[in-house]
Design a protein around this motif. Structure first.
Motif, mmCIF file in Angstrom:
data_model
loop_
_atom_site.group_PDB
_atom_site.id
_atom_site.type_symbol
_atom_site.label_atom_id
_atom_site.label_comp_id
_atom_site.label_asym_id
_atom_site.label_seq_id
_atom_site.Cartn_x
_atom_site.Cartn_y
_atom_site.Cartn_z
ATOM 1 N N ASP A 168 33.861 39.237 40.901
ATOM 2 C CA ASP A 168 33.654 40.269 41.547
ATOM 3 C C ASP A 168 34.748 41.339 41.211
ATOM 4 N N GLY A 169 35.722 41.278 40.288
ATOM 5 C CA GLY A 169 36.690 42.020 40.117
ATOM 6 C C GLY A 169 38.042 42.070 40.658
ATOM 7 N N ARG A 170 38.127 41.397 41.632
ATOM 8 C CA ARG A 170 39.237 41.162 42.484
ATOM 9 C C ARG A 170 40.480 40.503 41.835
ATOM 10 N N ILE A 171 41.788 40.941 41.525
ATOM 11 C CA ILE A 171 42.684 40.229 40.886
ATOM 12 C C ILE A 171 43.266 39.190 41.650
ATOM 13 N N THR A 172 43.397 38.097 41.173
ATOM 14 C CA THR A 172 44.038 36.933 42.090
ATOM 15 C C THR A 172 45.467 36.627 41.718
ATOM 16 N N ALA A 173 45.902 36.827 40.294
ATOM 17 C CA ALA A 173 47.476 36.770 40.084
ATOM 18 C C ALA A 173 47.928 37.456 38.826
ATOM 19 N N VAL A 174 48.999 37.783 38.685
ATOM 20 C CA VAL A 174 49.516 38.640 37.544
ATOM 21 C C VAL A 174 50.778 37.487 37.243
ATOM 22 N N LYS A 175 51.164 37.408 35.831
ATOM 23 C CA LYS A 175 52.376 36.795 35.170
ATOM 24 C C LYS A 175 52.720 37.666 34.273
ATOM 25 N N ARG A 207 34.611 49.974 34.223
ATOM 26 C CA ARG A 207 36.336 50.049 34.356
ATOM 27 C C ARG A 207 36.843 50.693 35.470
ATOM 28 N N ALA A 208 36.184 51.735 35.839
ATOM 29 C CA ALA A 208 36.376 52.600 36.937
ATOM 30 C C ALA A 208 36.342 51.814 38.260
ATOM 31 N N GLU A 209 35.257 50.995 38.302
ATOM 32 C CA GLU A 209 34.898 50.130 39.518
ATOM 33 C C GLU A 209 35.984 49.114 39.728
ATOM 34 N N ILE A 210 36.386 48.272 38.745
ATOM 35 C CA ILE A 210 37.287 47.400 38.970
ATOM 36 C C ILE A 210 38.730 47.790 39.497
ATOM 37 N N ARG A 211 39.000 48.957 39.202
ATOM 38 C CA ARG A 211 40.228 49.590 39.761
ATOM 39 C C ARG A 211 40.105 50.006 41.407
ATOM 40 N N ARG A 212 38.623 50.269 41.605
ATOM 41 C CA ARG A 212 38.411 50.635 42.853
ATOM 42 C C ARG A 212 38.597 49.148 44.008
ATOM 43 N N ARG A 213 38.220 48.342 43.295
ATOM 44 C CA ARG A 213 37.984 46.903 44.064
ATOM 45 C C ARG A 213 39.446 46.317 44.277
ATOM 46 N N ASN A 214 40.336 47.080 43.698
ATOM 47 C CA ASN A 214 41.892 46.274 43.755
ATOM 48 C C ASN A 214 42.820 47.436 44.487
#
Length: 555
Positions: A300-307, A385-392
């Motif tokens: 759904d586009g939500r970021i779960t983790a970043v390394k 690409r705009a939507e993935i940013r909105r979802r986070n």
């Protein structure tokens, strides 16, 4: 929205006439009686021990008044309390091509240039390190003896549970990104004029006045005090017009101290203006950065983790490096709502000009990598690409996973406006060959939590004086470097006091006349100096109203 009479209205900058007519004075426009020209001898080697400097031939050249070397001012300095690793003129060794070895003060530029060729320096060449990943592996011939493996600073932070976050991700992207070094290239090169007064009682050199193209007059005053071993009360720093800074003048640059050292030795005013080549040597730009980045998202586009593993090439000296490499990790989690983050950052010394605080230092290169990877993940899950940013998006006011306080945001509105005005839905992917439409987001802090000089003093102070005829004089230490801070100060004062801009005079960035402001950097001046102006103007207005009420016998 509150209706304003001055703020938000189209007006000319308060310094526009001087800049557009040529009447305004930049440091290199200034001249004093008896002023000498200073020229600096730079190292031709990237890493070498200085075994001997012989200046006798240069000193004997007609027209040469003085030659200064490192022994004339051996104290170290640096912009950060933890980074006092620079000498104005090299004492023991040189650490990059262009490092400062000696300075000639002469009657004219040609003589000074000729004298540089007469200075004899013996060097013992040392191994040089140009790649940060190679430099980290070395165990001998270190750039600074107290920095093992040429490592200036490393950070290792874990917030949340990154491994759990990656396990929950539907898609994971992993890649290496490299952002190369960038320098500021401001139109005005660095320039400094230094002059000592004679003490009327002793006949010896007394107070020092320095005019310099700087974003940080107060810090310059402080570092001059350390290197020259003079009380700050005996040093006056004046900032003339500045032809661009962008962070390149937000720390003390070697020529600012060298000019004062030369003036002290020559007992006459000395001005040094860098050539464009010397500006590149002084540098303090954005570091070459190697980013190994891994990001996980749900479908759904939500970021779960970043390394992220970040290696910065800091050049030969600390500069702002300890902060820059910290910001690369700290700001990674302050734009989007990311629940799990792991960050490993390394600021590495190399035998190149020192990097510093170029605009948005620390965040720009890592943000380039992150936004690129976010686009890749959006494509994988077939999400706009705009939507993935909105979802986070964050939901301010809030505290991020790494403890940063976000009071205001504006990113949702910004994305909406960009999507609307770019006609995003109709134009993306449909432009002619060689043209494209993309979206990326970035951010930065407004101000700094701590002053570079550790103390409890206010970061910005403004004094306001009302003249007998109702004129307003605002005294601020904030540095106008082309961003409009003097105009902002005048607007706020005039708005609060209910007078015209023509009645307001701003006196800024003169350490003898103006109160302390810690400098123009990190988007802090409107927030801090602006609020200081607002409070001062309100207090003055209250005093005027109180005095008028007393005179008119009313409340």
């Amino acid at each position: 929205m509150t209706d304003f009479s001055i703020i938000g209205k189209p007006i000319a900058m308060v310094d526009a006439a001087g800049k557009t007519s040529g009447a305004g004075k930049y440091t290199d426009d200034l001249s004093l009686p008896g002023m000498l020209v200073g020229k600096i001898l730079h190292s031709p080697h990237p890493h070498a021990r200085i075994e001997r400097i012989d200046t006798s031939k240069a000193e004997q050249l007609d027209g040469v008044i003085a030659v200064a070397i490192g022994a004339d001012a051996p104290n170290t300095y640096g912009i950060l309390p933890v980074g006092h690793d620079e000498h104005a003129l090299a004492v023991d060794k040189v650490r990059y091509v262009g490092d400062n070895v000696a300075c000639v003060a002469a009657e004219d530029e040609a003589t000074a240039e000729s004298a540089l060729e007469l200075i004899d320096v013996d060097y013992e060449l040392l191994p040089a390190y140009f790649d940060p990943e190679d430099s980290m592996k070395t165990e001998r011939d270190l750039i600074h003896d107290n920095k093992a493996h040429n490592l200036e600073k490393d950070y290792h932070h874990v917030f949340g549970d990154p491994e759990k976050g990656f396990a929950e991700a539907d898609q994971i992207a992993e890649a290496r990104y490299i952002a190369n070094e960038v320098t500021h290239a401001a139109m005005e090169p660095h320039s400094t004029l230094a002059s000592f007064e004679l003490d009327s009682h002793t006949g010896k050199l007394g107070r020092l006045t320095v005019w310099s193209s700087t974003q940080v007059p107060y810090y310059l005053q402080h570092k001059l005090s350390l290197v020259l071993e003079m009380p700050m009360s005996q040093i006056r720093v004046i900032k003339p017009l500045v032809g661009g800074g962008f962070g390149g003048k937000s720390e003390v640059i070697p020529l600012e101290i060298i000019a004062a050292i030369a003036a002290r030795k020559a007992k006459r005013p000395v001005k040094i203006t860098y050539t464009r080549e010397e500006v590149f040597w002084a540098h303090r730009g954005r570091p070459r950065t190697i980013i190994d980045l891994k990001t996980g998202v749900k479908n759904d586009g939500r970021i779960t983790a970043v390394k992220a593993r970040v290696v910065q090439d800091g050049g030969g000296y600390c500069s702002y490096g300890v902060v820059t490499i910290l910001y690369s990790g700290a700001l990674l989690g302050a734009l989007y709502d990311i629940p799990n983050i792991q960050y490993d950052g390394y600021r590495v010394l190399t035998n190149k000009p020192a990097c510093g605080a170029m605009r948005g230092h620390g965040t720009v290169n890592v943000r380039f990598a992150f936004e690129s990877q976010l686009d890749e993940l959006a494509a994988r899950i077939n999400l706009d690409r705009a939507e993935i940013r909105r979802r986070n998006l964050l939901q301010p006011p809030c505290i991020t996973v790494n403890g940063l306080r976000v009071q205001s945001y504006g990113l949702p509105e910004c994305i909406d406006k960009v999507v609307e005005r770019s006609d995003w839905q109709n134009r993306k992917g449909k432009l002619p060959r060689g043209r494209g439409l993309g979206i990326a987001c970035s951010h930065y802090v407004s101000g700094a939590a701590n002053s570079i000089i550790r103390s409890d003093m206010p970061h910005s102070t403004v004094n306001i004086k009302i003249d007998r005829d109702g004129g307003v004089v605002v005294y601020t230490g904030a540095s106008e470097i082309g961003q409009g801070s003097d105009t902002m100060t005048a607007q706020i004062a005039a708005e609060v006091l209910g007078c015209s801009l023509a009645r307001v005079k701003v006196i800024a960035a003169d350490t003898d006349l103006t109160p302390i402001d810690i400098g123009s950097y990190s988007s802090r001046v409107t927030f801090m100096a602006g609020n200081a102006t607002l409070r001062a103007a309100q207090e003055v207005k209250n005093q005027i109203a109180s005095a008028a009420a007393k005179k008119m016998v009313c409340s």
